[in-house]
Design an enzyme around this catalytic site. Sequence first.
Site, PDB file in Angstrom:
ATOM      1  CD  GLU A 134      -1.803  -2.333   1.627  1.00  0.00           C
ATOM      2  OE1 GLU A 134      -0.624  -2.594   1.956  1.00  0.00           O
ATOM      3  OE2 GLU A 134      -2.740  -3.155   1.743  1.00  0.00           O
ATOM      4  CG  PHE A 171     -10.111  -9.149  11.708  1.00  0.00           C
ATOM      5  CD1 PHE A 171      -8.843  -9.541  12.145  1.00  0.00           C
ATOM      6  CD2 PHE A 171     -10.396  -9.229  10.351  1.00  0.00           C
ATOM      7  CE1 PHE A 171      -7.888 -10.006  11.240  1.00  0.00           C
ATOM      8  CE2 PHE A 171      -9.450  -9.702   9.450  1.00  0.00           C
ATOM      9  CZ  PHE A 171      -8.191 -10.089   9.901  1.00  0.00           C
ATOM     10  CD  GLN A 172      -7.709  -7.012   7.996  1.00  0.00           C
ATOM     11  OE1 GLN A 172      -8.604  -6.789   7.199  1.00  0.00           O
ATOM     12  NE2 GLN A 172      -6.550  -7.556   7.646  1.00  0.00           N
ATOM     13  CE  LYS A 185     -17.613  -6.439   4.959  1.00  0.00           C
ATOM     14  NZ  LYS A 185     -17.220  -6.575   3.556  1.00  0.00           N
ATOM     15  CG  MET A 203      22.577  11.757   2.687  1.00  0.00           C
ATOM     16  SD  MET A 203      23.672  12.864   1.809  1.00  0.00           S
ATOM     17  CE  MET A 203      22.524  13.728   0.761  1.00  0.00           C
TER      18      MET A 203
HETATM   19  C1  LIG Z   1      12.493   5.663   5.048  1.00  0.00           C
HETATM   20  C2  LIG Z   1      13.773   6.327   5.363  1.00  0.00           C
HETATM   21  N1  LIG Z   1      14.599   5.805   6.306  1.00  0.00           N
HETATM   22  C3  LIG Z   1      15.781   6.404   6.586  1.00  0.00           C
HETATM   23  C4  LIG Z   1      16.160   7.543   5.953  1.00  0.00           C
HETATM   24  C5  LIG Z   1      17.490   8.211   6.301  1.00  0.00           C
HETATM   25  N2  LIG Z   1      18.395   8.204   5.132  1.00  0.00           N
HETATM   26  C6  LIG Z   1      18.529   9.276   4.335  1.00  0.00           C
HETATM   27  S1  LIG Z   1      19.555   8.994   3.045  1.00  0.00           S
HETATM   28  C7  LIG Z   1      19.860   7.424   3.555  1.00  0.00           C
HETATM   29  C8  LIG Z   1      20.789   6.534   2.784  1.00  0.00           C
HETATM   30  C9  LIG Z   1      20.301   6.228   1.433  1.00  0.00           C
HETATM   31  O1  LIG Z   1      21.072   5.214   0.896  1.00  0.00           O
HETATM   32  P1  LIG Z   1      20.978   4.806  -0.627  1.00  0.00           P
HETATM   33  O2  LIG Z   1      19.552   4.662  -1.018  1.00  0.00           O
HETATM   34  O3  LIG Z   1      21.851   3.649  -0.868  1.00  0.00           O
HETATM   35  O4  LIG Z   1      21.494   6.101  -1.391  1.00  0.00           O
HETATM   36  P2  LIG Z   1      22.933   6.794  -1.415  1.00  0.00           P
HETATM   37  O5  LIG Z   1      22.936   7.856  -0.377  1.00  0.00           O
HETATM   38  O6  LIG Z   1      23.945   5.726  -1.160  1.00  0.00           O
HETATM   39  O7  LIG Z   1      23.021   7.363  -2.786  1.00  0.00           O
HETATM   40  C10 LIG Z   1      19.165   7.146   4.728  1.00  0.00           C
HETATM   41  C11 LIG Z   1      19.240   5.868   5.456  1.00  0.00           C
HETATM   42  C12 LIG Z   1      15.261   8.069   4.987  1.00  0.00           C
HETATM   43  N3  LIG Z   1      15.523   9.196   4.333  1.00  0.00           N
HETATM   44  N4  LIG Z   1      14.098   7.448   4.709  1.00  0.00           N
END
Ligand SMILES: Cc1ncc(C[n+]2csc(CCOP(=O)(O)OP(=O)(O)O)c2C)c(N)n1
Lengths: 572, 156
Positions: free
Chosen positions: A53, A115-116, A165, A482
């Site tokens: 979803e 439920f749900q 529902k 990042m």
């Molecule tokens: C759902 C979610 N969880 C955690 C983060 C924190 N976060 C930001 S960038 C990142 C790393 C992203 O890694 P990747 O997709 O491999 O991209 P890269 O930076 O290596 O290009 C994380 C964990 C986020 N933005 N969104």
Amino acid sequence: MILLSGAEMVIQSLIDLKIQKIFGYPGGAILDIYDAFKTLQCKKIQHILVRHEQAAVHMADGYARATGKIGVVLVTSGPGATNSITGIATAYMDSIPLLIISGQVASNLIGSDAFQECDMIGISRPIVKHSFLIKKTIDIPNILKKSILLATTGRPGPIVIDLPKDILNQKIKKKYYFSKKNDIKKYFYLKKISYTKIKNIIKILIKAKKPIIYAGGGIIHSNSYKELYKLATILNIPVTLTLMSLGAFPGNHPQNLSMIGMHGTYSANMAMHNSDVILAIGTRFDDRTTNNIEKYCPYAKIIHIDIDPTSISKTIHADIHIIGDAKKILKKILKIIYLKKYHIDKKKIKKWWKSINTWKNKKNIILSKSENIIKPQKIIKELYLLTKGKAYIASDVGQHQMFTALYYKFHKPRHWINSGGLGTMGFGLPAALGIKLAFPEHLVICITGDGSIQMNIQELSTAKQYNLPILIINLNNQSLGMVKQWQDLIYNGRHSHSYMKSLPNFIKLSQSYGHIGILLKKKKDIQNTLKKSLEIVKKGSLVFLDVHIDPLEHIYPMQIKNGGMNDMIFCK
Amino acid sequence: MQHVLLIILENEAGALSRVIGLFSQRGYNIEKLTVIPTHTKLLSNITIYTSGNLNIIQQIKKQLKKLINVIKVTQIKYSDYIKQEILLIKILIKNEIIKKKITKILNKYNGEIIHIRNNIYIIKFSDTISKIQKIFYKIKKKIKILKYINSAIFEI
Ligand SMILES: Cc1ncc(C[n+]2csc(CCOP(=O)(O)OP(=O)(O)O)c2C)c(N)n1
């Protein structure tokens, strides 16, 4: 007047409201609605069955961002509804018009921990523009109509409709009809645009010695690129864009300084910092674009145009503001400039342009020469050249997102689709599929990272089912790049849980979903492999391009934390 | 600084929680809250006491106005409104001396006894905010208060 069940009313209303696509996933509470697709023999709406979803919401979101139309989602009660929450929050933060229809347990069971059952209205409250719990079957058409109106006008945003529902029951038929009257008049009440204010703004802009236009996502929402272009070129003012508005002003135009903010360009941030007048349009002075607000643009008078009164002087005080639709306001400014025949001396800001051009031409970032290893910047630049800046690009969140924002020059609005406000990893793939569904004839590319892609990778299956040939470029640095960069910069290089062992073999993985997987490892192969991939996509297959890039690369420039707009670093 | 906001709200399920949510999700505190339906029952009058600097209050007002269910938001200036507060006090009246003292205060400030059981009295006053405060301290000085409660403030 026809007789329909509640479930049929949901579908028939959506048809009558000109909806063409619904992204959804069935479940007990909404089985009646799914049955109504059959009993109405619905052909006008295509339902896309996703695999999760959250992805349904991102898909509808990508569809909405690319088309400017509303995206519609259908999920069941309980876990279906809660799975959609991240998607709703993502859309809310970026002001995207969505309609989320969630199932609910029968009215007599609400509050009994059935439920749900979950309190969807309560859970989603802080991340929706508005929400409705429908209590009577005959209200369905009008509330749907009202919701679409609310979602798409003013500052757009997601609307949730919760449907118990019992009011959907396929066996009970009621009269189906839309009422003529519109009972949300208050909402459409907007003040007239003040003529004196507009004249004042024009005077300030003409007199300014160092003016700059700071244009945000509002330009895209209000479709006012043409007006922005006219105003900027008539006055010869430099334009800087936010992450959300890339493409709102042509990427290769000499007046475009590109993105501002945390990872913005040197010229954009320097020009902002040194300006004497900032014309901010459709932007909320988000903290990623201002850096430390105490040190923000010390010499500038700020003119702010926005449709949302709460954005005015929220973080940065506006010296003059106009609340309203950017398109209407810009049109009025242009009309008055034209009618009053203001004397505009483009040469007056020659000195300003000289400084800007020095900033522009300064080579701050020097890429280390590498024989074989692929630099992420390089591949994005190459992609830009091959696609001439015209592809639809959806991105995930991380370094790859910023590399794309900086190195792909978007020529057209609504072609750069990414989660700016919430920064949701897992957004890219479903969003790209949503765009492809909207524009089957166009080239759609998803730029992602090895971390992000795994957050909604199951949608490769949806892509197969609906035959959606997009190009996925996975900038694979075998780490959460990042996060690792921040650990390098702030935590002395202590890489705590930011790398991934046991990554899947993405080539085989995409093949097992029925797509084509290609590996790109060597620098010298970049151009050929990209060309080849684009050709295969053109022929109708989804290509998953796994690009092994330099795992040590950082994204620069980067603003120094708590500094002004002009405090930036360019290398490790 | 304390501010009083008067909100006219559509009387719909969930509407009040939207208003309250606006405060809580931004870390703003609500100090007092009254909800009174208007005679049509379609709308409610809500009074909220909150504090914060002027900037924050401006932001709250704008956010409130954005809510679809909110019809009107006004910030009350003290002088423009008639305000009343109700004070209920529970006391133990052990002897005639104390009873006399209390009767005097009741007479002076139009208070009334609304409940008596085993020498425990509950008395009620309704007056302006400052008067209520004065009454409260007067009683407190003379006799031990077992329990008290004051209502939110009603404006018209
Ligand atoms: C759902 C979610 N969880 C955690 C983060 C924190 N976060 C930001 S960038 C990142 C790393 C992203 O890694 P990747 O997709 O491999 O991209 P890269 O930076 O290596 O290009 C994380 C964990 C986020 N933005 N969104």
